[in-house]
Motif scaffolding. Structure first.
Motif: not given
Ligand code: SF4
Ligand code: B12
Length: 530
Positions: A237-239, A241-243, A353-355
């Protein structure tokens, strides 16, 4: 070479984005740091030198997104004499009375990117170099004199609107997104002198569109960038490119761009993707397609003239899902290695990794570990790092601090994960959460330095402690061969420098930073952890 009346369309980017950072893509992140007392000219010479130019003054290499815009224009009514891609210092040679529009690409025009937000507030030093150089670009005397229309696009263009800089910087039109139809339309209007909307949404997620409408680049990008897939589909949800709709670029198109890049003098190729390991995978399953992937990497690596291949991003779950795939890819990529560690070749790519918190994974990143479960995240990270390291693959991993509703126990979970990662070779980049435009969390509050609790500081320091342990010896040995000088730098100079910096930061910004500098400059932090 100066053109007398100017080129109709001039495309450019700021000096920090028009550089290959001495052929080191990861060094480009340092442009998010404040400049401090260093003169701008010195930073340009020692950190981000200009890209090479052709004899006619045009840039030999440029950001990949800008090359795509150039190609869109060249395939839609304009020719090479109408469009020039140039380094910002050369604008005076290309802008004149006939120049109708200057198109600028930017990933970080006001310094709101993750790296800029985090490290310019932690270390200080004023505005990030990315922001300073962008400001310098839009205030260029030739722009002021001839007043062409200014169109700004690229992944960071939204920042101008968010910070109310569009008018202040004299920008006529901000384009968010990369769909060709909207971009071409804006340039055509600008050339004809028609009115331009201040904001254009060209998002790849807004309507069904066909990736094939994005033309092949006509000229080479910095670091030999070639896109192999767009979008991701894991929905963190913070990203941003996923949109974008997830698309794999067909192999023959990829090889055509590789061929063009080699022809234009680069022997490096950077594969641009959100996740190398999902190339060719059936959508929604997140199970890698080993055959398609090995074929892609082999075809690019073995293309005549390619000396090194770098991958931009990868995810961790497919590694655990198919370790044999990693082995086969590593055997190919190690022969085309871009980076080294203690004089041996290594492979690297960025991953998130994020968290370490299962609660936050469930809340914001349910798709990140598919086909596995959020509860398995810590295990996936450690298993994946093990498999990567066994195959000479040293990841660069980002972690986020300050996600909305992050609690102390979430940070402790991340610290627990960091403890498990102690013995692996990697580079860790802790970052503040930034609510980027167009991500699901865009209306949430970003993390700030003041909100760093004790545990968050511990986590920040832990990441850098590991980095210094793993990378300092190889960094110093690579540059200093004399053992006495090595000892002096490691045991005397760095601790003294760190001590003074600690005192300075302790005095100006608080006790936490003093402790951080003192801990991190300790000479004991030289060898790899057991
Ligand atoms: S895996 Fe990486 S590129 Fe894919 S939605 Fe999550 S943060 Fe974004
Ligand atoms: C490769 C890459 C890099 C490389 C770039 C070098 C190179 N060789 O090209 C390096 C490692 C240097 C890099 C650095 C940074 N990056 Co970067 N990078 C990427 C990545 C993976 C691919 C960019 C790309 O080429 N995409 C493919 C092209 C075709 O897409 P595009 O650039 O968006 O271009 C399209 C549109 O934006 C538009 N467009 C582009 N330029 C222009 C210009 C005009 C005038 C117009 C109208 C339109 C337009 O049209 C294009 C065609 O469709 C993206 C993520 C992604 N998948 O896009 C992150 C990304 C763009 N980077 C990002 C950021 C923030 C940075 C940094 C500021 C560091 C940071 N993380 O804080 C630094 C900037 C340092 C610097 N001064 O250069 C963020 C932007 C976030 C956001 N939404 O604001 C992204 C999205 C990563 C992320 N997941 O968050 N990056």
């Amino acid at each position: 070479m100066k053109t007398v009346s100017g080129v109709k369309i001039v495309l450019t980017a700021s000096a920090t984005e028009m550089s290959d950072f001495f052929n080191n893509p990861f060094m480009a992140f340092s442009a998010g740091f404040g400049l401090g007392p260093i003169p701008l000219g010195f930073a340009r010479k020692t950190l981000y030198p200009p890209v090479e130019r052709y004899a006619d003054g045009r840039a030999k290499y440029a950001p990949y997104g800008l090359r795509k815009v150039e190609a869109m224009l060249l395939e839609n009514g304009f020719n090479e004499s109408d469009v020039a891609v140039v380094y910002p210092d050369d604008l005076a040679n290309f802008i004149g009375p006939d120049t109708k529009v200057v198109g600028i690409s930017s990933m970080d025009p006001t310094g709101m990117g993750y790296v800029s937000k985090t490290y310019s507030s932690v270390i200080g030093g004023g505005e990030p170099m990315n922001a300073l150089e962008f400001k310098r670009l839009v205030r260029h005397p030739s722009i002021k004199k001839f007043k062409p229309r200014i169109i700004v696009g690229g992944f960071g263009s939204w920042q101008l609107e968010r910070k109310n800089r569009t008018n202040k910087y004299g920008v006529d039109c901000v384009i968010i997104g990369g769909r060709p139809d909207a971009i071409i339309d804006a340039f055509k209007k600008a050339v004809k002198g028609e009115s331009l909307p201040r904001l254009v949404h060209a998002d790849e997620s807004l309507v069904k569109w066909d990736y094939a409408t994005i033309p092949l680049s006509k000229h080479a990008a910095i670091h030999g960038a070639v896109e192999i897939s767009k979008g991701c589909g894991r929905n963190c949800q913070f990203c941003t490119p996923t949109m974008q709709n997830k698309v794999d670029v067909p192999l023959e198109r990829i090889l055509q761009e590789v061929a063009m890049t080699i022809r234009e003098g680069s022997d490096h190729i950077t594969l641009i993707t959100e996740d190398l390991f999902l190339y060719g995978a059936k959508s929604k399953t997140f199970i890698p397609n080993k055959d398609a992937l090995v074929k892609l990497v082999k075809s690019v690596s073995e293309y005549p003239g390619v000396k090194s291949v770098q991958v931009s991003h990868m995810s961790l779950a497919p590694i655990v899902n198919n370790p044999q795939m990693i082995k086969e890819l590593a055997e190919i990529l190690i022969e085309r290695s871009w980076y080294g560690y203690e004089k041996k070749a290594i492979i690297t790519a960025e991953t998130g990794i994020e968290t370490g918190s299962t609660r936050l994974m469930k809340k914001y990143m349910r798709g990140k570990m598919l086909p596995y479960k959020p509860e398995q995240w810590q295990e996936i990270v450690t298993d994946a790092f093990g498999i990567l390291n066994d195959n000479n693959w040293y990841p660069l991993a980002t972690l986020i601090v300050g996600l909305p509703d992050e609690k102390e126990e979430d940070v402790l979970d991340t610290l627990e994960l960091m403890d498990k990662l102690k013995g692996y070779n990697a580079f860790y980049v802790p970052l503040f959460f930034v609510p980027l435009e167009n991500c699901v969390l865009m209306n949430k509050k970003g993390a700030e330095l003041d909100s760093l609790s004790r545990a968050r500081w511990d986590f920040f320091i832990r990441c850098w402690e590991y980095n210094i342990k793993i990378w300092k010896p190889t960094f110093l040995k690579h540059r200093i061969s004399n053992p006495f000088i090595f000892k002096f730098i490691n045991n005397v100079f760095i601790p003294c420098f760190g001590g003074v910096m600690g005192l300075y930061y302790g005095w100006t910004r608080g006790e936490q930073l003093k402790q951080a500098f003192w801990t991190l400059s300790n000479p004991q932090i030289t060898t790899k952890p057991e």
